[in-house]
Design an enzyme around this catalytic site. Sequence first.
Site, PDB file in Angstrom:
ATOM      1  N   SER A  91       0.621  -1.160   0.027  1.00 47.87           N
ATOM      2  CA  SER A  91      -0.104   0.042  -0.164  1.00 47.87           C
ATOM      3  C   SER A  91       0.752   1.336   0.024  1.00 47.87           C
ATOM      4  CB  SER A  91      -0.949  -0.219   1.069  1.00 47.87           C
ATOM      5  OG  SER A  91      -1.849   1.089   1.264  1.00 47.87           O
ATOM      6  N   ALA A 398     -10.826   8.280   8.250  1.00 49.33           N
ATOM      7  CA  ALA A 398     -10.426   9.591   7.993  1.00 49.33           C
ATOM      8  C   ALA A 398      -9.398   9.958   6.757  1.00 49.33           C
ATOM      9  CB  ALA A 398     -10.027  10.399   9.411  1.00 49.33           C
ATOM     10  N   ASN A 399      -8.541   8.967   6.842  1.00 47.55           N
ATOM     11  CA  ASN A 399      -7.412   8.755   5.774  1.00 47.55           C
ATOM     12  C   ASN A 399      -7.853   8.298   4.483  1.00 47.55           C
ATOM     13  OD1 ASN A 399      -7.802   6.049   5.789  1.00 47.55           O
ATOM     14  ND2 ASN A 399      -6.069   5.577   7.129  1.00 47.55           N
ATOM     15  N   ARG A 523      -2.919   5.195  21.090  1.00 47.24           N
ATOM     16  CA  ARG A 523      -3.355   3.573  20.744  1.00 47.24           C
ATOM     17  C   ARG A 523      -1.843   3.130  19.972  1.00 47.24           C
ATOM     18  NH1 ARG A 523      -4.132   3.559  15.318  1.00 47.24           N
ATOM     19  NH2 ARG A 523      -4.518   1.072  15.344  1.00 47.24           N
ATOM     20  N   SER A 525      -0.183   1.316  17.342  1.00 51.89           N
ATOM     21  CA  SER A 525      -0.444   1.324  15.835  1.00 51.89           C
ATOM     22  C   SER A 525      -0.473  -0.404  15.545  1.00 51.89           C
ATOM     23  CB  SER A 525       0.662   1.871  14.961  1.00 51.89           C
ATOM     24  OG  SER A 525       0.651   1.233  13.639  1.00 51.89           O
ATOM     25  N   GLY A 526      -1.210  -0.594  14.497  1.00 52.42           N
ATOM     26  CA  GLY A 526      -1.195  -2.301  14.040  1.00 52.42           C
ATOM     27  C   GLY A 526      -0.302  -2.421  13.057  1.00 52.42           C
TER      28      GLY A 526
HETATM   29  C1  LIG Z   1      -4.193   6.469  11.860  1.00 52.80           C
HETATM   30  C2  LIG Z   1      -4.083   5.680  10.635  1.00 52.80           C
HETATM   31  O1  LIG Z   1      -4.275   6.292   9.495  1.00 52.80           O
HETATM   32  N1  LIG Z   1      -4.178   4.326  10.756  1.00 52.80           N
HETATM   33  C3  LIG Z   1      -4.188   3.424   9.678  1.00 52.80           C
HETATM   34  C4  LIG Z   1      -2.935   2.345   9.736  1.00 52.80           C
HETATM   35  O2  LIG Z   1      -3.198   1.669  11.008  1.00 52.80           O
HETATM   36  P1  LIG Z   1      -2.498   1.637  12.211  1.00 52.80           P
HETATM   37  O3  LIG Z   1      -3.000   0.413  13.184  1.00 52.80           O
HETATM   38  O4  LIG Z   1      -2.949   3.122  12.927  1.00 52.80           O
HETATM   39  O5  LIG Z   1      -1.072   1.693  12.052  1.00 52.80           O
HETATM   40  O6  LIG Z   1      -2.980   1.596   8.509  1.00 52.80           O
HETATM   41  C5  LIG Z   1      -4.189   0.861   8.231  1.00 52.80           C
HETATM   42  C6  LIG Z   1      -3.859  -0.275   7.218  1.00 52.80           C
HETATM   43  O7  LIG Z   1      -3.890   0.508   5.923  1.00 52.80           O
HETATM   44  C7  LIG Z   1      -5.264   1.914   8.154  1.00 52.80           C
HETATM   45  O8  LIG Z   1      -6.501   1.004   8.073  1.00 52.80           O
HETATM   46  C8  LIG Z   1      -5.484   2.587   9.435  1.00 52.80           C
HETATM   47  O9  LIG Z   1      -6.288   3.678   8.986  1.00 52.80           O
HETATM   48 MG   LIG Z   2      -3.769   1.060   0.588  1.00 54.63          MG
END
Ligand SMILES: CC(=O)N[C@H]1[C@@H](OP(=O)(O)O)O[C@H](CO)[C@@H](O)[C@@H]1O
Ligand SMILES: [Mg+2]
EC number: 5.4.2.3
Length: 569
Positions: A91, A398-399, A523, A525-526
């Site tokens: 991505s 939001a993204n 939080r 991040s995942g």
């Molecule tokens: C704040 C933010 O934009 N977090 C993103 C990001 O996740 P995180 O868990 O925050 O790293 O990557 C994900 C996968 O692309 C997306 O679904 C999510 O919206």
């Molecule tokens: Mg993507």
Amino acid sequence: MGGEWGQSVICPESAQEWTQVGQDLLDMDLGAITKYSALHAKPNGLILQYGTAGFRTKAEHLDHVMFRMGLLAVLRSKQTKSTIGVMVTASHNPEEDNGVKLVDPLGEMLAPSWEEHATCLANAEEQDMQRVLIDISEKEAVNLQQDAFVVIGRDTRPSSEKLSQSVIDGVTVLGGQFHDYGLLTTPQLHYMVYCRNTGGRYGKATIEGYYQKLSKAFVELTKQASCSGDEYRSLKVDCANGIGALKLREMEHYFSQGLSVQLFNDGSKGKLNHLCGADFVKSHQKPPQGMEIKSNERCCSFDGDADRIVYYYHDADGHFHLIDGDKIATLISSFLKELLVEIGESLNIGVVQTAYANGSSTRYLEEVMKVPVYCTKTGVKHLHHKAQEFDIGVYFEANGHGTALFSTAVEMKIKQSAEQLEDKKRKAAKMLENIIDLFNQAAGDAISDMLVIEAILALKGLTVQQWDALYTDLPNRQLKVQVADRRVISTTNAERQAVTPPGLQEAINDLVKKYKLSRAFVRPSGTEDVVRVYAEADSQESADHLAHEVSLAVFQLAGGIGERPQPGF
Ligand SMILES: CC(=O)N[C@H]1[C@@H](OP(=O)(O)O)O[C@H](CO)[C@@H](O)[C@@H]1O
Ligand SMILES: [Mg+2]
């Protein structure tokens, strides 16, 4: 998600002896699996987790993961008796990274229990691989005699072709059939899986099928718009130097009657996601490089695999205005609601957001539009799942990742209305019918969302400024904090409150009280090894201060490492 060396992942061990499943697997030539697996050997001690968006790390560490995901896709396909998708992409990550995710039968993300299997299989040492395969097959009651079919897609990264070949090796060694679509956007692969598992009812599982379905709906819709004019119907698209450029270029002539697109960052010179793309624009709140923007021109950016989109423009004073996923959800849900009112249908419509949604958007949706809003954890699988509970569920992060889902009953009702109703009502029903076809209901899709937005703006005669003016975003700031182990932070209430470490939430509450219209949360991040901090308040200065102060609290209470967070951005 970065690869971690030596950190363990707990995989439940089965104490069972060789059973029928084991025997079936033996019959499938374990020797071949072992032989091929050795050709895709796992680097010793490398541990990876199937995260929010599958596996993601440096491309050079992923060969074994790809092979094994090929194996897993075959097991999942046999278990569900359906076609399963495997997408090779990372991505919005840098070009050197890559990743892989599996797509479940209805085009949705892989089921959580299988995410665990994916993690176990990816991390098994060479000598334990067969055992893990047998364990998964037994736990999930996979009938190994069943046929398997896997479809594969990949993005434009230099590493993607070779890695998708490793997926194919995994599929074939377990006796699965496959179709390699080659270069596809992520949502196109989701679409293919959905089409194949619904006997073609959703559409034709070919790239032309996708182009034709969407373009037909789009052209029909824009024919109904009263205003036209070249300037109105042209759009600048930043393609993040990724797959979106290739696919939009292929598709452009199918819908050119309704819209002319001008492509930037099309991969001919720049590097993937470098200083461009939806993620860059959203997180830096500035336009991408490589695109010249005149005032009030409508522009948008895709991310590297074209499943996210954000819009933006420069006003007459040269100020940059970002129109993110929240405002896209607002435009879409208000349009759908108006059409339902026109037709006279009282269907339940809900909007699903995450904690990152701007407070102004939630207030506008609830108080002005009177649409119920729900908040889920981050990650589209959570939003998608929640959105399925409504007749019409609109979800967006939001993204810019999101779509709208329509229940089967709604689709049938609208089809009937389009045939039976008269005049204005019939026109509205017809519009709704086309808009349903224009959405990719399998996954958020930058191309499909772009066409939906363009159609709505044309039909409502809205300029980008008018759309932007629906409400004013609260100033906000997102930051990242490095900690030794981000798992020390756990959250509740759709990630809006920290449960651990002790004292963190109390500290955040005290800081938030100092500002007006303020809100903040943290939080883990995942997808990255960081803690994310979000803050919003009545002014940019306040939002920045609050975010900084919360970062310091995280650093102190959650085991920050490296340099203390500094003020200023
Ligand atoms: C704040 C933010 O934009 N977090 C993103 C990001 O996740 P995180 O868990 O925050 O790293 O990557 C994900 C996968 O692309 C997306 O679904 C999510 O919206
Ligand atoms: Mg993507």
